[in-house]
Design a protein around this motif. Sequence first.
Motif, PDB file in Angstrom:
ATOM      1  N   GLY A 249       5.645  18.962   0.941  1.00  0.00           N
ATOM      2  CA  GLY A 249       5.741  17.508   1.968  1.00  0.00           C
ATOM      3  C   GLY A 249       4.951  16.360   0.466  1.00  0.00           C
ATOM      4  N   ASP A 250       4.400  17.025  -0.338  1.00  0.00           N
ATOM      5  CA  ASP A 250       3.862  15.901  -1.238  1.00  0.00           C
ATOM      6  C   ASP A 250       5.438  14.872  -1.753  1.00  0.00           C
ATOM      7  N   LEU A 251       4.757  13.066  -2.166  1.00  0.00           N
ATOM      8  CA  LEU A 251       5.823  12.690  -1.980  1.00  0.00           C
ATOM      9  C   LEU A 251       4.981  10.978  -2.693  1.00  0.00           C
ATOM     10  N   ASP A 252       5.655   9.506  -3.613  1.00  0.00           N
ATOM     11  CA  ASP A 252       4.993   8.919  -3.085  1.00  0.00           C
ATOM     12  C   ASP A 252       6.481   8.080  -2.725  1.00  0.00           C
ATOM     13  N   VAL A 253       6.102   7.081  -2.027  1.00  0.00           N
ATOM     14  CA  VAL A 253       7.006   6.410  -1.417  1.00  0.00           C
ATOM     15  C   VAL A 253       7.083   5.048  -2.061  1.00  0.00           C
ATOM     16  N   ILE A 254       8.081   4.327  -2.432  1.00  0.00           N
ATOM     17  CA  ILE A 254       7.267   2.818  -2.515  1.00  0.00           C
ATOM     18  C   ILE A 254       8.458   1.930  -2.181  1.00  0.00           C
ATOM     19  N   GLY A 255       7.622   1.100  -1.344  1.00  0.00           N
ATOM     20  CA  GLY A 255       8.351  -0.643  -0.734  1.00  0.00           C
ATOM     21  C   GLY A 255       8.770  -1.193  -2.284  1.00  0.00           C
ATOM     22  N   VAL A 256       9.662  -2.138  -1.978  1.00  0.00           N
ATOM     23  CA  VAL A 256       9.515  -3.203  -3.218  1.00  0.00           C
ATOM     24  C   VAL A 256       9.838  -4.365  -2.186  1.00  0.00           C
ATOM     25  N   HIS A 257       9.357  -5.899  -2.584  1.00  0.00           N
ATOM     26  CA  HIS A 257       9.558  -6.670  -2.337  1.00  0.00           C
ATOM     27  C   HIS A 257       9.946  -8.023  -3.316  1.00  0.00           C
ATOM     28  N   TYR A 258      11.402  -8.926  -3.715  1.00  0.00           N
ATOM     29  CA  TYR A 258      11.014  -9.622  -4.696  1.00  0.00           C
ATOM     30  C   TYR A 258      11.509 -11.150  -4.537  1.00  0.00           C
ATOM     31  N   ALA A 259      10.351 -11.953  -4.502  1.00  0.00           N
ATOM     32  CA  ALA A 259      10.898 -13.149  -3.985  1.00  0.00           C
ATOM     33  C   ALA A 259      10.310 -14.664  -4.633  1.00  0.00           C
ATOM     34  N   SER A 260      10.607 -16.118  -5.235  1.00  0.00           N
ATOM     35  CA  SER A 260      11.080 -16.472  -5.399  1.00  0.00           C
ATOM     36  C   SER A 260       9.774 -15.834  -7.320  1.00  0.00           C
ATOM     37  N   GLY A 261      10.748 -15.151  -7.908  1.00  0.00           N
ATOM     38  CA  GLY A 261       9.825 -14.723  -9.005  1.00  0.00           C
ATOM     39  C   GLY A 261       8.539 -13.796  -9.080  1.00  0.00           C
ATOM     40  N   ILE A 262       8.147 -13.780  -8.209  1.00  0.00           N
ATOM     41  CA  ILE A 262       7.390 -12.836  -7.337  1.00  0.00           C
ATOM     42  C   ILE A 262       7.603 -10.920  -7.234  1.00  0.00           C
ATOM     43  N   ALA A 263       7.045 -10.159  -7.638  1.00  0.00           N
ATOM     44  CA  ALA A 263       7.544  -9.164  -7.327  1.00  0.00           C
ATOM     45  C   ALA A 263       6.211  -7.885  -6.269  1.00  0.00           C
ATOM     46  N   CYS A 264       6.777  -7.017  -5.783  1.00  0.00           N
ATOM     47  CA  CYS A 264       5.475  -6.359  -5.141  1.00  0.00           C
ATOM     48  C   CYS A 264       6.244  -4.424  -5.130  1.00  0.00           C
ATOM     49  N   PHE A 265       5.729  -3.358  -5.857  1.00  0.00           N
ATOM     50  CA  PHE A 265       5.899  -2.734  -5.192  1.00  0.00           C
ATOM     51  C   PHE A 265       4.758  -2.201  -4.818  1.00  0.00           C
ATOM     52  N   HIS A 266       4.699  -1.419  -3.313  1.00  0.00           N
ATOM     53  CA  HIS A 266       3.465  -0.839  -3.051  1.00  0.00           C
ATOM     54  C   HIS A 266       3.768   0.528  -2.578  1.00  0.00           C
ATOM     55  N   LEU A 267       2.964   1.065  -3.147  1.00  0.00           N
ATOM     56  CA  LEU A 267       2.783   2.510  -3.494  1.00  0.00           C
ATOM     57  C   LEU A 267       2.579   2.928  -2.038  1.00  0.00           C
ATOM     58  N   LEU A 268       3.023   3.971  -1.291  1.00  0.00           N
ATOM     59  CA  LEU A 268       1.701   5.329  -0.238  1.00  0.00           C
ATOM     60  C   LEU A 268       2.159   6.178  -1.118  1.00  0.00           C
ATOM     61  N   PHE A 269       1.110   7.209  -1.184  1.00  0.00           N
ATOM     62  CA  PHE A 269       0.669   8.106  -2.133  1.00  0.00           C
ATOM     63  C   PHE A 269       0.789   9.466  -1.367  1.00  0.00           C
ATOM     64  N   ILE A 270       1.688  10.022  -0.115  1.00  0.00           N
ATOM     65  CA  ILE A 270       1.537  11.217   0.351  1.00  0.00           C
ATOM     66  C   ILE A 270       1.439  12.362   0.192  1.00  0.00           C
ATOM     67  N   ARG A 271       0.041  13.626   0.279  1.00  0.00           N
ATOM     68  CA  ARG A 271      -0.193  14.535  -0.049  1.00  0.00           C
ATOM     69  C   ARG A 271      -0.412  15.924   1.018  1.00  0.00           C
ATOM     70  N   ASP A 272       0.381  16.469   1.337  1.00  0.00           N
ATOM     71  CA  ASP A 272       0.276  17.512   2.500  1.00  0.00           C
ATOM     72  C   ASP A 272       0.494  17.005   3.515  1.00  0.00           C
ATOM     73  N   GLY A 273       1.578  15.868   3.569  1.00  0.00           N
ATOM     74  CA  GLY A 273       1.924  14.987   4.277  1.00  0.00           C
ATOM     75  C   GLY A 273       1.081  14.107   4.720  1.00  0.00           C
ATOM     76  N   LYS A 274      -0.110  13.983   4.603  1.00  0.00           N
ATOM     77  CA  LYS A 274      -1.081  13.132   4.733  1.00  0.00           C
ATOM     78  C   LYS A 274      -1.314  11.695   3.725  1.00  0.00           C
TER      79      LYS A 274
END
Length: 609
Positions: A249-274
């Motif tokens: 269950g290793d995975l990368d989870v990416i949340g995106v928010h884009y407003a008023s010309g500013i974008a953020c990609f917030h990454l959670l690095f999940i390894r072995d479920g943590k």
Amino acid sequence: MSDGFNAAVFLKTVSTSPGVYRMYDANGIVIYVGKAKDLKKRLSSYFRKNLPNVKTRVLVSHIANIDVTVTHSETDALILENDYIKQYQPRYNVLLRDDKSYPYIFLSGHKHPRLAYHRGPQREKGQYFGPYPNGGAVRESLHLMQKLFPVRQCSDIYYKARSRPCLQYQLARCSAPCVDKVSQADYDEQVRLAGLFLKGKDDQVIAALVEKMELAAQEMEYELAARFRDQIMALRRVAEQQEVSNSKGDLDVIGVHYASGIACFHLLFIRDGKIFGSRSYYPKVPADTELAELLHAFMVQFYLNSDAQRTLPKEIVISEAFDEIGELETAIFQALNKKVSIKTKVRSDRASFLRLAITNATNAVNTRLSHKNTVEQRFNLLEEALELNTQIGRMECFDISHTMGESTVASCVVFNREGPHKADYRRYNINGITPGDDYAAMSQAINRRFDKIDSSGKIPDILFIDGGKGQLRIAQEIVDEKFANIDKVPLLIGVAKGEGRKPGLETLIFGEDEQTFDLDSDSPALHLIQHIRDESHRFAITGHRNKRQKTRNTSTLESIPGVGPKRRKALLQYLGGLQEVKGASVAQLIKVPGISPDMAQQIYDSLRD
């Protein structure tokens, strides 16, 4: 509290959710990590008047920035706080000394790179592979790497002291580069294969070794072919074991928010479920960019960056869909030989991770927008304080740094209406002046900055000089000369330090008439001036320290023409050290192997010049 940090404005945008906060000093170093059930309430408590705790007062006095990570529960905040404390080791946190951060395998950047176990900050140049779940896993991997690739794992001190091969060479676990038992090309090839293996490119490594084995067999070098065969078999066994152990269950989870010309990609690095870590990315976004284009550009640049030595999971979860997902999966497989599944609709734990990433991305964008509005407000108030009829678009500030006249460096930092514009920062190494002459240093720096300036160049609206009337007068004379035939001329303002160098007591001086004026200590306009002044000082002193360290690490012999590495080594070995070389006569220098009478005389004269 740092002058560049406005607590009142920051607290207006802080969430009331549970989460973790990181406090930074003026150098960008994390100095404290904490958790809270209510972030707004907890952070507000730091900025009350008459704080009873001495430690808290000292901590608050060093805060230059605060970063907030929102979580779904206080328990999640506790776990994440522990991870961040391990990662950053902040000076104001209580640290459990026998607790450990996650370990890495380190491949150094030496002439003969070494493989090593690594914990803590990644300061040394090289490649870092990991993180691994525990120290035992790293040691087991290094032990396995010794059997697969004959790359040294000894310390640099041990490596430099060798005069004959060690036991690892006898066991065929090291190729002994310390005593030239292997050619540089062959060693570099083994290092390259070891790096590919650690990146997970097992098939590419095996294919390269199969090709070498077949070539050795054709040339009837059967012992060499047998060694390649054994290496291939060992690699295949390891690859099979890794294929089984990777399905956790290793995975990368990416949340995106884009407003008023500013974008953020917030990454959670999940390894072995943590959650092994998290990070926010703020790509530069051109105006009117569609979200789908932004998503595609980020994913391609992030996951197809072969230089990042990033461990790719089998699954990537992203909060927004885009048309080219299938193409990106194919491109990753072709470029990195790694099959990755990109998903946008998930359930259960993955959905919880995704909500967490989206929450943090949204919070990060709102914070950035608030900061942008704060900077805009400070610019407007500065225009009002200076009674300017035009809008300030660009400001520059100069500062000088040296130690008793040694290694003088000048800095020029640039601010625009979004804050510091680091792409335009410049440093100037000052040479040919009397040591400690700040006036001459300032003159040289400004002359170089505006040399050959014309109306099409980058002309600041305001030019700040960190200093009193002396430095300001020199700067004004140069500007008057350089801008004599240019319509736009920057306004010069000197920033003279106040009594005891205390912030808020600065005296501001106009360059044209040398009239002084003051701004209230709590004025946002003054805070903006203090911010650019402090940034120029930081940038100058960093450059000065680097230059000073480089100078002090350079041997006196290196500046003598004709004395290369071999002659330096011969001189130091024969005479016993640098001080002995400096004190040697011409007759003694001639006795050194490789030193002619003319060269001896040149060395003698140079060391006494």
